[in-house]
Design an enzyme around this catalytic site. Structure first.
Site, mmCIF file in Angstrom:
data_model
loop_
_atom_site.group_PDB
_atom_site.id
_atom_site.type_symbol
_atom_site.label_atom_id
_atom_site.label_comp_id
_atom_site.label_asym_id
_atom_site.label_seq_id
_atom_site.Cartn_x
_atom_site.Cartn_y
_atom_site.Cartn_z
ATOM 1 N N SER A 79 45.527 44.686 46.624
ATOM 2 C CA SER A 79 45.284 45.038 48.030
ATOM 3 C C SER A 79 46.537 45.380 48.825
ATOM 4 O O SER A 79 46.427 45.905 49.933
ATOM 5 C CB SER A 79 44.585 43.881 48.744
ATOM 6 O OG SER A 79 43.208 44.005 48.589
ATOM 7 N N LYS A 82 46.961 48.766 50.149
ATOM 8 C CA LYS A 82 46.307 49.172 51.402
ATOM 9 C C LYS A 82 47.346 49.458 52.490
ATOM 10 O O LYS A 82 47.132 50.302 53.362
ATOM 11 C CB LYS A 82 45.320 48.084 51.863
ATOM 12 C CG LYS A 82 44.128 47.944 50.894
ATOM 13 C CD LYS A 82 43.262 46.734 51.177
ATOM 14 C CE LYS A 82 41.955 46.786 50.419
ATOM 15 N NZ LYS A 82 41.654 45.715 49.520
ATOM 16 N N TYR A 203 41.425 54.981 44.818
ATOM 17 C CA TYR A 203 41.623 53.621 45.352
ATOM 18 C C TYR A 203 41.953 52.654 44.199
ATOM 19 O O TYR A 203 42.897 51.861 44.287
ATOM 20 C CB TYR A 203 40.360 53.186 46.112
ATOM 21 C CG TYR A 203 40.302 51.713 46.444
ATOM 22 C CD1 TYR A 203 40.966 51.202 47.553
ATOM 23 C CD2 TYR A 203 39.573 50.832 45.640
ATOM 24 C CE1 TYR A 203 40.911 49.839 47.839
ATOM 25 C CE2 TYR A 203 39.520 49.480 45.924
ATOM 26 C CZ TYR A 203 40.194 48.982 47.019
ATOM 27 O OH TYR A 203 40.142 47.643 47.298
ATOM 28 N N TYR A 255 43.005 38.690 54.791
ATOM 29 C CA TYR A 255 41.538 38.639 54.841
ATOM 30 C C TYR A 255 41.068 37.561 55.808
ATOM 31 O O TYR A 255 41.581 37.449 56.912
ATOM 32 C CB TYR A 255 40.932 38.404 53.437
ATOM 33 C CG TYR A 255 41.659 39.095 52.337
ATOM 34 C CD1 TYR A 255 41.694 40.475 52.293
ATOM 35 C CD2 TYR A 255 42.324 38.380 51.355
ATOM 36 C CE1 TYR A 255 42.360 41.125 51.281
ATOM 37 C CE2 TYR A 255 42.994 39.026 50.336
ATOM 38 C CZ TYR A 255 43.023 40.398 50.320
ATOM 39 O OH TYR A 255 43.681 41.027 49.322
ATOM 40 N N VAL A 273 45.059 40.374 45.131
ATOM 41 C CA VAL A 273 44.521 39.428 44.147
ATOM 42 C C VAL A 273 45.300 39.430 42.826
ATOM 43 O O VAL A 273 45.051 38.593 41.966
ATOM 44 C CB VAL A 273 43.012 39.639 43.862
ATOM 45 C CG1 VAL A 273 42.156 39.203 45.031
ATOM 46 C CG2 VAL A 273 42.710 41.064 43.439
HETATM 47 N N1 GLN Z 1 41.305 46.037 43.685
HETATM 48 C C1 GLN Z 1 40.811 44.888 44.355
HETATM 49 C C2 GLN Z 1 39.385 45.113 44.789
HETATM 50 O O1 GLN Z 1 39.100 46.174 45.237
HETATM 51 C C3 GLN Z 1 41.686 44.585 45.518
HETATM 52 C C4 GLN Z 1 41.256 43.368 46.262
HETATM 53 C C5 GLN Z 1 42.349 42.446 46.659
HETATM 54 O O2 GLN Z 1 43.500 42.499 46.237
HETATM 55 N N2 GLN Z 1 41.961 41.527 47.497
HETATM 56 O O3 GLN Z 1 38.545 44.278 44.699
#
Ligand code: GLN
Length: 322
Positions: A79, A82, A203, A255, A273
Site C-alpha cells: 500500500s 499509493k 495497481y 487505515y 501489508v
Molecule cells: N496489495 C494489497 C491489497 O490490495 C495492498 C494492501 C495493503 O498494503 N494494505 O490488498
C-alpha cells in the site's frame, strides 16, 4: 522493552550520539514487539516472510544515516505505492482533477472495505485505501506505462534498484478478486472510466515493487525535503503537492489505525501489508521500517512500536511545539 515515559526529558536533534541511542532503543522495542504480530497471508506469497525480521533506516538531508537490523532485505511495497501513485496523479493531473475523483476523508474502515463506497458516497473516501488507490490508478492507466511509474518510484525512493517482484505480482493477481470487485463496483457507478482489469493489473504491479527499509527512508526523505532529491537538487514534485500528500498520509496512512497513530506518533506515515512503513520527519529526515509481523489492522507492529518511541523521545510529533 524500554518504554517511553512522560517523565523522560526529550533528546534534542542537535545531539547526534543521543539521537542514535534513541533510534537504537526504538529498534530494540520494535524488534521485541514483532512476536505479537503475524505476516499477511491473504496474498499467499506474503506469508513466506520472516515474521521476526525487523529493520529501521533513518536518512538525513546531510547524508547521515542510522542503519539498524534488516534494512537491505527486499519486500513488496504494497500500500505504500499509493503514496507514489497519488504523487504522480497530483504532478501530472493536478489537485483539482485528482480530488474530483476521490475524496480526502479517513474512513475508520479496513483498507479493503467496500462499505462506505456502496452506502455513503460513490467516490472512494481517500487515496490511501484500496478503493481510492484503484480510482487514482484509473486516472494514471491511460497516461502511463508500468515502466514510467517504476521510473518515478525509483526517483522518489532514491533507489535505482527497485524492480517488480514477479512472484508477489502473480500471487496478488491470482487472489485479487476483492480488488477487482472494487474496480467493477466503481465502474458500475460510472465513477471509474476505463477497463477495470487493466487498471487493477497496474495497481497490483505497483503494489509488487520490491523495496527495502532504505528505499522507504529515501521516499520519506524526499517528502521531508518538500519533494526535492536533497543530493542532486532535482525537483520531483512541487512542495504544495507534498503538503497534500503528507496531510493525507497523516489522516489516512494507517487505515483504521490512523487516528491512534496520529495521537501516539503524530507523523505523516504510510504502511503496507508487506511490512513496510514510510515516515517523513522534520530535520529533514526520512525513516523507513521493515517488519512483516502485522497487527490486527494490517500495520507493521514493530514499525509502529519503534516509531512511537522515537517520535516521543525526540519530540517529533507535528504538534510538539519545541
Ligand atoms: N496489495 C494489497 C491489497 O490490495 C495492498 C494492501 C495493503 O498494503 N494494505 O490488498
Amino acid at each position: 522493552m524500554i518504554y517511553p515515559t512522560y517523565e523522560q526529558k526529550h533528546v534534542p536533534l542537535t545531539d547526534p550520539a543521543a539521537v542514535r541511542e534513541v533510534f537504537r532503543e526504538g529498534y530494540e522495542n520494535g524488534r521485541a514487539a514483532c512476536e505479537y504480530g503475524t505476516a499477511a497471508s491473504y496474498i499467499p506469497e506474503l506469508a513466506k516472510a520472516d515474521a521476526a525480521a525487523f529493520g529501521l533506516y533513518a536518512w538525513k538531508k546531510d547524508g547521515e544515516v542510522i542503519d539498524l537490523g534488516d534494512t537491505t532485505t527486499r519486500f513488496s511495497i504494497q500500500s505504500i505505492s499509493k503514496v507514489i501513485n497519488l504523487a504522480v496523479a497530483l504532478k501530472f493531473i493536478g489537485f483539482r482533477e485528482t480530488f474530483s475523483h476521490v475524496l480526502m476523508e479517513p474512513t475508520g474502515d479496513a483498507f479493503n472495505s467496500i462499505l462506505k463506497l456502496d452506502l455513503v458516497e460513490n467516490r472512494p473516501f481517500n487515496p490511501m485505501i484500496n478503493a481510492g488507490a484503484i480510482q487514482v490508478m484509473s486516472l494514471l492507466e491511460p497516461e502511463f506505462s508500468f515502466e514510467e511509474l517504476l521510473e518515478f518510484a525509483r526517483a522518489i525512493c532514491l533507489d535505482d534498484g527497485i524492480e517488480l517482484n514477479e512472484s508477489v505480482y502473480r500471487s496478488e493477481a491470482e487472489t485479487g478478486d476483492r480488488n477487482r470487485a472494487i474496480a467493477w463496483l466503481l465502474k458500475s457507478k460510472e465513477v471509474m472510466k476505463g477497463d477495470p482489469d487493466r487498471i487493477t493489473d497496474l495497481y497490483f504491479k505497483m503494489c509488487s515493487l520490491n523495496v527495502s527499509a532504505k528505499s522507504l527512508a529515501g521516499l520519506g526523505l524526499v517528502l521531508a525535503c518538500e519533494g526535492t532529491n536533497p543530493f542532486t537538487g532535482k525537483h520531483l514534485i512541487a512542495p504544495g503537492y507534498v503538503r497534500t500528500i503528507k496531510s493525507v498520509m497523516f489522516t489516512c496512512g494507517l487505515y483504521d489505525e490512523s487516528g491512534e497513530f496520529g495521537v501516539k506518533v503524530g507523523l505523516p506515515a504510510k504502511s503496507g501489508v508487506g511490512g513496510g512503513i514510510v515516515c517523513a520527519v522534520k530535520g529533514p529526515m526520512g525513516i523507513g521500517t521493515y517488519g512483516p509481523a502485522l497487527d490486527a489492522k494490517g500495520n507493521s507492529i514493530g514499525g509502529i512500536t519503534a516509531l512511537e518511541h522515537i517520535a516521543h523521545r525526540l519530540r517529533l510529533h507535528v504538534f510538539d511545539y519545541t
